[in-house]
Design a protein around this motif. Structure first.
Motif, PDB file in Angstrom:
ATOM      1  N   PHE A 147       0.825  -1.205   0.000  1.00 44.17           N
ATOM      2  CA  PHE A 147       0.000   0.000   0.000  1.00 44.17           C
ATOM      3  C   PHE A 147       0.862   1.259   0.000  1.00 44.17           C
ATOM      4  N   GLN A 148       2.056   1.173   0.568  1.00 48.70           N
ATOM      5  CA  GLN A 148       2.942   2.325   0.593  1.00 48.70           C
ATOM      6  C   GLN A 148       3.606   2.545  -0.767  1.00 48.70           C
ATOM      7  N   HIS A 149       4.014   1.446  -1.391  1.00 49.63           N
ATOM      8  CA  HIS A 149       4.614   1.496  -2.730  1.00 49.63           C
ATOM      9  C   HIS A 149       3.864   0.483  -3.596  1.00 49.63           C
ATOM     10  N   TRP A 150       2.917   0.967  -4.366  1.00 53.11           N
ATOM     11  CA  TRP A 150       1.994   0.089  -5.086  1.00 53.11           C
ATOM     12  C   TRP A 150       2.694  -0.897  -6.008  1.00 53.11           C
ATOM     13  N   CYS A 151       3.767  -0.461  -6.636  1.00 54.29           N
ATOM     14  CA  CYS A 151       4.506  -1.341  -7.554  1.00 54.29           C
ATOM     15  C   CYS A 151       5.893  -1.674  -7.018  1.00 54.29           C
ATOM     16  N   GLY A 152       6.137  -1.458  -5.746  1.00 47.18           N
ATOM     17  CA  GLY A 152       7.424  -1.763  -5.155  1.00 47.18           C
ATOM     18  C   GLY A 152       8.445  -0.666  -5.399  1.00 47.18           C
ATOM     19  N   THR A 153       9.684  -0.935  -5.003  1.00 52.01           N
ATOM     20  CA  THR A 153      10.790   0.000  -5.224  1.00 52.01           C
ATOM     21  C   THR A 153      11.906  -0.719  -5.980  1.00 52.01           C
ATOM     22  N   ASP A 154      12.800   0.085  -6.575  1.00 50.84           N
ATOM     23  CA  ASP A 154      13.893  -0.495  -7.337  1.00 50.84           C
ATOM     24  C   ASP A 154      15.161  -0.573  -6.488  1.00 50.84           C
ATOM     25  N   ARG A 155      16.296  -0.803  -7.123  1.00 52.18           N
ATOM     26  CA  ARG A 155      17.551  -1.012  -6.396  1.00 52.18           C
ATOM     27  C   ARG A 155      18.043   0.240  -5.681  1.00 52.18           C
ATOM     28  N   LEU A 156      17.509   1.400  -6.064  1.00 53.25           N
ATOM     29  CA  LEU A 156      17.876   2.656  -5.405  1.00 53.25           C
ATOM     30  C   LEU A 156      16.791   3.133  -4.442  1.00 53.25           C
ATOM     31  N   GLY A 157      15.765   2.316  -4.253  1.00 53.26           N
ATOM     32  CA  GLY A 157      14.674   2.693  -3.365  1.00 53.26           C
ATOM     33  C   GLY A 157      13.647   3.604  -3.988  1.00 53.26           C
ATOM     34  N   ARG A 158      13.722   3.809  -5.294  1.00 52.52           N
ATOM     35  CA  ARG A 158      12.778   4.695  -5.979  1.00 52.52           C
ATOM     36  C   ARG A 158      11.468   3.962  -6.246  1.00 52.52           C
ATOM     37  N   ASP A 159      10.379   4.674  -6.154  1.00 45.91           N
ATOM     38  CA  ASP A 159       9.050   4.092  -6.325  1.00 45.91           C
ATOM     39  C   ASP A 159       8.829   3.713  -7.790  1.00 45.91           C
TER      40      ASP A 159
ATOM     41  N   PRO B 223      16.467 -12.329 -11.873  1.00 41.09           N
ATOM     42  CA  PRO B 223      16.740 -13.727 -11.465  1.00 41.09           C
ATOM     43  C   PRO B 223      16.689 -13.960  -9.964  1.00 41.09           C
ATOM     44  N   THR B 224      16.816 -12.909  -9.171  1.00 39.27           N
ATOM     45  CA  THR B 224      16.767 -13.061  -7.717  1.00 39.27           C
ATOM     46  C   THR B 224      15.344 -12.993  -7.175  1.00 39.27           C
ATOM     47  N   GLY B 225      14.361 -12.877  -8.082  1.00 36.11           N
ATOM     48  CA  GLY B 225      12.965 -12.839  -7.661  1.00 36.11           C
ATOM     49  C   GLY B 225      12.366 -11.460  -7.581  1.00 36.11           C
ATOM     50  N   VAL B 226      13.131 -10.433  -7.921  1.00 35.64           N
ATOM     51  CA  VAL B 226      12.606  -9.062  -7.921  1.00 35.64           C
ATOM     52  C   VAL B 226      11.986  -8.802  -9.290  1.00 35.64           C
ATOM     53  N   TRP B 227      10.755  -9.240  -9.470  1.00 38.04           N
ATOM     54  CA  TRP B 227      10.095  -9.211 -10.776  1.00 38.04           C
ATOM     55  C   TRP B 227       9.430  -7.874 -11.068  1.00 38.04           C
ATOM     56  N   TRP B 228       9.055  -7.147 -10.024  1.00 36.69           N
ATOM     57  CA  TRP B 228       8.220  -5.950 -10.216  1.00 36.69           C
ATOM     58  C   TRP B 228       8.970  -4.777 -10.864  1.00 36.69           C
ATOM     59  N   THR B 229      10.277  -4.722 -10.711  1.00 33.39           N
ATOM     60  CA  THR B 229      11.020  -3.595 -11.275  1.00 33.39           C
ATOM     61  C   THR B 229      11.067  -3.629 -12.800  1.00 33.39           C
ATOM     62  N   ALA B 230      10.902  -4.806 -13.377  1.00 34.44           N
ATOM     63  CA  ALA B 230      10.894  -4.931 -14.836  1.00 34.44           C
ATOM     64  C   ALA B 230       9.489  -5.103 -15.400  1.00 34.44           C
ATOM     65  N   LEU B 231       8.585  -5.688 -14.601  1.00 31.90           N
ATOM     66  CA  LEU B 231       7.246  -5.993 -15.106  1.00 31.90           C
ATOM     67  C   LEU B 231       6.459  -4.738 -15.455  1.00 31.90           C
ATOM     68  N   TYR B 232       6.387  -3.780 -14.556  1.00 31.50           N
ATOM     69  CA  TYR B 232       5.506  -2.635 -14.758  1.00 31.50           C
ATOM     70  C   TYR B 232       5.976  -1.694 -15.874  1.00 31.50           C
ATOM     71  N   PRO B 233       7.271  -1.362 -15.976  1.00 28.85           N
ATOM     72  CA  PRO B 233       7.695  -0.576 -17.148  1.00 28.85           C
ATOM     73  C   PRO B 233       7.474  -1.321 -18.467  1.00 28.85           C
ATOM     74  N   GLY B 234       7.763  -2.633 -18.472  1.00 33.18           N
ATOM     75  CA  GLY B 234       7.552  -3.415 -19.689  1.00 33.18           C
ATOM     76  C   GLY B 234       6.091  -3.502 -20.065  1.00 33.18           C
ATOM     77  N   LEU B 235       5.219  -3.661 -19.065  1.00 35.11           N
ATOM     78  CA  LEU B 235       3.782  -3.727 -19.327  1.00 35.11           C
ATOM     79  C   LEU B 235       3.262  -2.399 -19.843  1.00 35.11           C
ATOM     80  N   ALA B 236       3.744  -1.298 -19.268  1.00 33.14           N
ATOM     81  CA  ALA B 236       3.322   0.029 -19.727  1.00 33.14           C
ATOM     82  C   ALA B 236       3.729   0.248 -21.185  1.00 33.14           C
ATOM     83  N   MET B 237       4.939  -0.169 -21.541  1.00 38.01           N
ATOM     84  CA  MET B 237       5.409  -0.027 -22.917  1.00 38.01           C
ATOM     85  C   MET B 237       4.577  -0.888 -23.859  1.00 38.01           C
ATOM     86  N   PHE B 238       4.303  -2.110 -23.453  1.00 41.98           N
ATOM     87  CA  PHE B 238       3.539  -3.033 -24.296  1.00 41.98           C
ATOM     88  C   PHE B 238       2.135  -2.504 -24.580  1.00 41.98           C
ATOM     89  N   ILE B 239       1.455  -2.000 -23.563  1.00 42.47           N
ATOM     90  CA  ILE B 239       0.078  -1.532 -23.742  1.00 42.47           C
ATOM     91  C   ILE B 239       0.044  -0.295 -24.642  1.00 42.47           C
TER      92      ILE B 239
END
Length: 268
Positions: free
Chosen positions: A45-57, A231-247
């Motif tokens: 709820f605090q970060h809807w799509c998670g944060t990346d390696r630098l802590g950015r939303d 590969p370490t299981g952090v899927w959200w950092t790539a999923l949402y930008p890729g999904l936005a581009m695809f749509i």
């Protein structure tokens, strides 16, 4: 298909306009603000799509990336239209040496793969929104030139063109009054399809580190930064930008295909 494509594109336009107000109004975190956030935080709820390696939303950067992508693509295809269409009309109508030189130049550019040419141009021009738009613009100018030149060559032999010449009409007046009106109908279709392709090319440039500076939210560069973490299981950092581009690419492609079917039906 036109309706669905238009709906998707309009939604992105609304997101691009509303996101800055949400970010700077405090409703969304700032895209580059990450020092106080945990890195690779799961979506919550605090970060809807998670944060990346630098802590950015990730949500803020993905939404802000919509405006960046639309801005670059709009500049690129608009410049390509305003350069390619007049050159195509001039080359097709005047002919002679001007035509041969322009055709040679445009065909040379056209034979180079789009991504390869854009990579070379982006490397030469440097990183930045305007430079990325200029690189994409140069890539797409030959497409407008080829289509418009071929149509101009067909239209200029019509009887009403000869009649206008007989009445003393200047070449500039004929090109503006008659030729532009007849060849411009194909531009909206090509523009939307090029816009869809430009989104992918911009993402490719960002993925290769040649598009925009890292502090500017851009889907391709964010996916590049997320590549090592997937590969370490952090899927959200790539999923949402890729999904936005695809749509967005899907919406622009549907709009272009729908317009092409519409214009083809009108001609029949």
């Amino acid at each position: 298909m036109v309706f669905y494509g238009t709906f998707i594109v309009v939604c992105y336009l609304i997101v691009a306009l509303v996101t800055p107000m949400l970010v700077y109004g405090g409703f969304l975190p700032k895209p580059n603000e990450g020092l106080t956030n945990p890195i690779f935080a799961h979506p919550s709820f605090q970060h809807w799509c998670g944060t990346d390696r630098l802590g950015r939303d990730v949500c803020a950067r993905t939404l802000e990336g919509s405006g960046v992508a639309l801005q670059v693509v709009f500049l690129a295809v608009t410049l390509a239209v305003f350069i390619g269409v007049p050159l195509g009309i001039l080359s097709g109508y005047i002919g002679g040496l001007i035509d041969r030189v322009l055709v040679l130049l445009m065909e040379t550019l056209y034979t180079v793969p789009v991504l390869l040419l854009s990579v070379v141009l982006a490397f030469l021009l440097g990183r930045g929104i305007l430079n990325a738009a200029l690189a994409l613009c140069i890539v797409y100018v030959p497409q407008y030139f080829r289509v418009v030149r071929n149509q101009t060559a067909q239209v200029k032999v019509e009887l009403y063109i000869d009649a206008a010449k007989t009445l003393g009409a200047s070449s500039i007046w004929i090109m503006r009054k008659y030729l532009l009106r007849n060849v411009v109908t194909s531009v909206p279709v090509l523009l939307t399809l090029n816009a869809a392709d430009a989104v992918l090319v911009l993402g490719g440039l960002g993925f290769l580190g040649l598009g925009l500076p890292e502090y500017i939210p851009e889907w391709g560069s964010d996916m590049n930064l997320a590549l090592a973490a997937v590969p370490t299981g952090v899927w959200w950092t790539a999923l949402y930008p890729g999904l936005a581009m695809f749509i967005l690419v899907l919406g622009l492609s549907m709009l272009g295909e729908g317009l092409e079917s519409w214009f083809s039906r009108d001609k029949d």
